[in-house]
Design a protein around this motif. Sequence first.
Motif, short mmCIF file in Angstrom:
data_model
loop_
_atom_site.label_atom_id
_atom_site.label_comp_id
_atom_site.label_asym_id
_atom_site.label_seq_id
_atom_site.Cartn_x
_atom_site.Cartn_y
_atom_site.Cartn_z
N TRP A 78 0.82 -1.22 0.00
CA TRP A 78 0.00 0.00 0.00
C TRP A 78 0.85 1.26 0.00
CZ3 TRP A 78 -5.43 1.33 1.30
CH2 TRP A 78 -6.30 0.30 0.96
N ILE A 79 1.91 1.24 0.81
CA ILE A 79 2.77 2.44 0.87
C ILE A 79 3.39 2.72 -0.51
CG2 ILE A 79 5.01 3.28 1.76
CD1 ILE A 79 4.17 1.98 4.46
N ILE A 80 3.92 1.66 -1.13
CA ILE A 80 4.54 1.83 -2.46
C ILE A 80 3.50 2.32 -3.45
CG2 ILE A 80 5.57 0.57 -4.40
CD1 ILE A 80 6.91 -1.26 -2.23
N ALA A 81 2.32 1.70 -3.45
CA ALA A 81 1.28 2.04 -4.45
C ALA A 81 0.79 3.47 -4.23
CB ALA A 81 0.14 1.05 -4.34
N ILE A 82 0.54 3.84 -2.99
CA ILE A 82 -0.02 5.18 -2.72
C ILE A 82 0.99 6.27 -3.05
CG2 ILE A 82 -0.76 6.74 -0.85
CD1 ILE A 82 -2.25 4.29 0.33
N LEU A 86 0.57 8.94 -6.04
CA LEU A 86 0.49 10.37 -5.73
C LEU A 86 1.50 11.16 -6.55
CD1 LEU A 86 -0.04 10.61 -1.88
CD2 LEU A 86 -1.60 11.36 -3.68
N ILE A 87 2.74 10.65 -6.60
CA ILE A 87 3.78 11.36 -7.36
C ILE A 87 3.41 11.40 -8.84
CG2 ILE A 87 6.23 11.32 -8.05
CD1 ILE A 87 6.78 9.92 -5.32
N ALA A 88 2.97 10.24 -9.36
CA ALA A 88 2.63 10.18 -10.80
C ALA A 88 1.46 11.10 -11.13
CB ALA A 88 2.29 8.74 -11.18
N ILE A 89 0.46 11.16 -10.24
CA ILE A 89 -0.73 11.99 -10.51
C ILE A 89 -0.36 13.47 -10.46
CG2 ILE A 89 -2.96 12.71 -9.50
CD1 ILE A 89 -3.19 10.16 -11.10
N VAL A 90 0.48 13.83 -9.48
CA VAL A 90 0.89 15.25 -9.39
C VAL A 90 1.68 15.65 -10.64
CG1 VAL A 90 2.37 16.86 -8.14
CG2 VAL A 90 0.84 15.36 -6.87
N ILE A 91 2.65 14.81 -11.04
CA ILE A 91 3.45 15.15 -12.23
C ILE A 91 2.53 15.19 -13.47
CG2 ILE A 91 5.33 14.40 -13.76
CD1 ILE A 91 6.61 13.04 -11.33
N GLY A 92 1.72 14.15 -13.64
CA GLY A 92 0.84 14.07 -14.82
C GLY A 92 -0.13 15.22 -14.89
N ILE A 203 -3.40 3.25 -9.49
CA ILE A 203 -3.03 2.60 -8.22
C ILE A 203 -3.20 1.09 -8.35
CG2 ILE A 203 -5.20 2.61 -6.86
CD1 ILE A 203 -3.57 3.79 -4.55
N THR A 204 -4.25 0.67 -9.04
CA THR A 204 -4.44 -0.77 -9.23
C THR A 204 -3.31 -1.31 -10.10
OG1 THR A 204 -5.92 -0.32 -11.08
CG2 THR A 204 -6.95 -0.71 -8.98
N ASN A 205 -2.98 -0.54 -11.15
CA ASN A 205 -1.90 -0.95 -12.04
C ASN A 205 -0.57 -1.05 -11.30
OD1 ASN A 205 -0.60 -1.56 -14.36
ND2 ASN A 205 -1.32 0.20 -15.52
N ILE A 206 -0.30 -0.04 -10.44
CA ILE A 206 0.97 -0.03 -9.71
C ILE A 206 1.03 -1.19 -8.71
CG2 ILE A 206 2.24 1.29 -7.95
CD1 ILE A 206 1.74 3.77 -9.67
N ILE A 207 -0.10 -1.49 -8.07
CA ILE A 207 -0.13 -2.65 -7.16
C ILE A 207 0.23 -3.92 -7.94
CG2 ILE A 207 -1.69 -4.17 -5.84
CD1 ILE A 207 -3.11 -1.63 -4.85
N LEU A 208 -0.35 -4.03 -9.15
CA LEU A 208 -0.09 -5.23 -9.95
C LEU A 208 1.38 -5.27 -10.43
CD1 LEU A 208 -3.43 -5.36 -11.99
CD2 LEU A 208 -2.72 -6.87 -10.13
N VAL A 209 1.91 -4.09 -10.85
CA VAL A 209 3.31 -4.06 -11.33
C VAL A 209 4.27 -4.35 -10.17
CG1 VAL A 209 5.14 -2.60 -12.30
CG2 VAL A 209 2.86 -2.50 -13.27
N GLU A 210 4.00 -3.73 -9.02
CA GLU A 210 4.86 -3.96 -7.84
C GLU A 210 4.81 -5.42 -7.43
OE1 GLU A 210 5.87 -4.90 -4.03
OE2 GLU A 210 3.73 -4.61 -4.39
N SER A 211 3.62 -6.01 -7.46
CA SER A 211 3.49 -7.43 -7.10
C SER A 211 4.24 -8.29 -8.10
CB SER A 211 2.01 -7.84 -7.07
OG SER A 211 1.33 -7.07 -6.12
N SER A 212 4.15 -7.93 -9.40
CA SER A 212 4.85 -8.70 -10.43
C SER A 212 6.36 -8.62 -10.21
CB SER A 212 4.54 -8.16 -11.82
OG SER A 212 3.17 -8.02 -12.00
N LEU A 213 6.85 -7.39 -9.96
CA LEU A 213 8.30 -7.22 -9.73
C LEU A 213 8.75 -8.00 -8.51
CD1 LEU A 213 8.68 -3.41 -10.45
CD2 LEU A 213 9.69 -5.27 -11.78
N SER A 214 7.97 -7.92 -7.43
CA SER A 214 8.35 -8.64 -6.21
C SER A 214 8.26 -10.15 -6.44
CB SER A 214 7.42 -8.23 -5.06
OG SER A 214 7.58 -6.86 -4.80
#
Lengths: 276, 258
Positions: A78-82, A86-92, A203-214
Amino acid sequence: MNNLHTKSKMGGSLRAGCGILLFILLFILIGRLLTPYDHLSQNLAEALESPSRSHWLGTDHYGRDIFTRLIYGGQLTWIIAIFATLIAIVIGTLVGLFTAWWGGWFDLIVMRLVDVALAFPRIFIVLLVIGLGGSSIELLIWLLALFSWMETARIVRAEVSTHKNFAYVKAARASGLGTNRILFRHIFPNIAGPVIVSAILLITNIILVESSLSFLGLGVQPPFASWGTILNEGKIDPLGNWWISVPAGVCILVTVAGFNLIGDGLRDLFDPYRLN
Amino acid sequence: MANFQGPILDVHNLCVEYSTGSVNLFSRKRKSAVKNISFQIQTGECFAVFGESGCGKSSIINAILAFVPVTKGLIQFENQNLLHLFSSVPRWIRPQIQPVFQDFHQALNPRRQIGSLFKEIRSIYPDRPDSAELLNRVGLHCDVLHAYPHQLSGGQKQRVGLARALSTNPKMLLLDEPVTSQDLSIAAQILGLLKTLQKERKLTFLLVSHNFSILRLLADQVAIMKDGGFLEINTPGQLIANPQHDYTESILKQSGIR
């Protein structure tokens, strides 16, 4: 005229999504009160125990309690995803707002760079950087964020390009309001719906990518756990030791579903024509 | 500037072009919307531009407000050039020229209560009139301040738009088809209101419309516009009695005036 005051009602999907995420959030925040075990301490005498009264979700190859690791792993996921979202949304959002507002060459150059960045498959670039530079949670957050803001920038740019020609924006400009005030207080609230939906998808995508990487061993590194790491630990014998990977998989699935339901519900809630 | 003499607005050889797509990365197709038009408006006068849809009428308003880049020409408001400082209208002039738009559905921010629009303007110009007073002046009750735009009727929205335009205490209103989307009775009320406000506040109007009957009620001078250029400028009475151009005659006939 009292009926002019507006009230919004929460939709069913928003309630369901909030309920699911509240449950997951309670689980990862206060779940540790329910377990006497430490998520890192090993007890090889109790390795690979199936679910029992002492270990509700069994133990892994090192005798660590799966229930406890799910709680701590969930916190990291959750920490990684949030933070990455947040960073991606602010930049985008900033890139989208200002490229659309200024237009011209600035818009042309930035958006072509965004097209180039989107052409590269994100997960492979992240894999390459982590492979070359090693992995840490901070690096993972920044990498996931820096390769995820482009879709939001495109959505925001498209919305602002439409809104900046609306008469309410022209009226605000003619009134003498500054660019920042028009962008953040007039236009942004009108495009918040698509941005929130984009954030939820992200956020759902990042959870999935982080889980895939881990899962691949390139994300969160042992002995620390994320849900993806726990999935990885169960891959040696997924049918025989199902209690290792199934709960982590269910957590990922339910969390992603919860975020999607919230995104759907918020989109309806932010529709200005529903304010009445 | 209170005792300013001479034309309040002086437009000289104005040209506006729009980009209509890319030829390649470095050059774009361009379409000329306004071609070399010149006119002057005296203080307290209503100058109208009459022409068919798409002839470039609204582009004149957009050019004065610097919403579109001006290719060539000069626009002076009380002898001050509006076309400098990165093509943006100087900030101290902005409150003095206010637009009223045709599309009243889009003219108010759908996510903000009416009151917040006035509050924001007063935060920049604290000496400007009170919102309730302005709403009363345009025939609305101050309860509207708590409403969102979609909770108002078309006529109410147009009146709010007018009150918003008046909230900066402007010297000039740019009226872009202000009653085109309204039904006849509402249009008549708003035109009456504009006329009264013009007298009360010595406002100058630049009115753009494709309806000659509306122009005739308000305008002191009318410019006939075709394909981006002015064909003739005269008083409404003279245009009807003695049109100088075939196009003026035909368009007045089509409008049922002659």
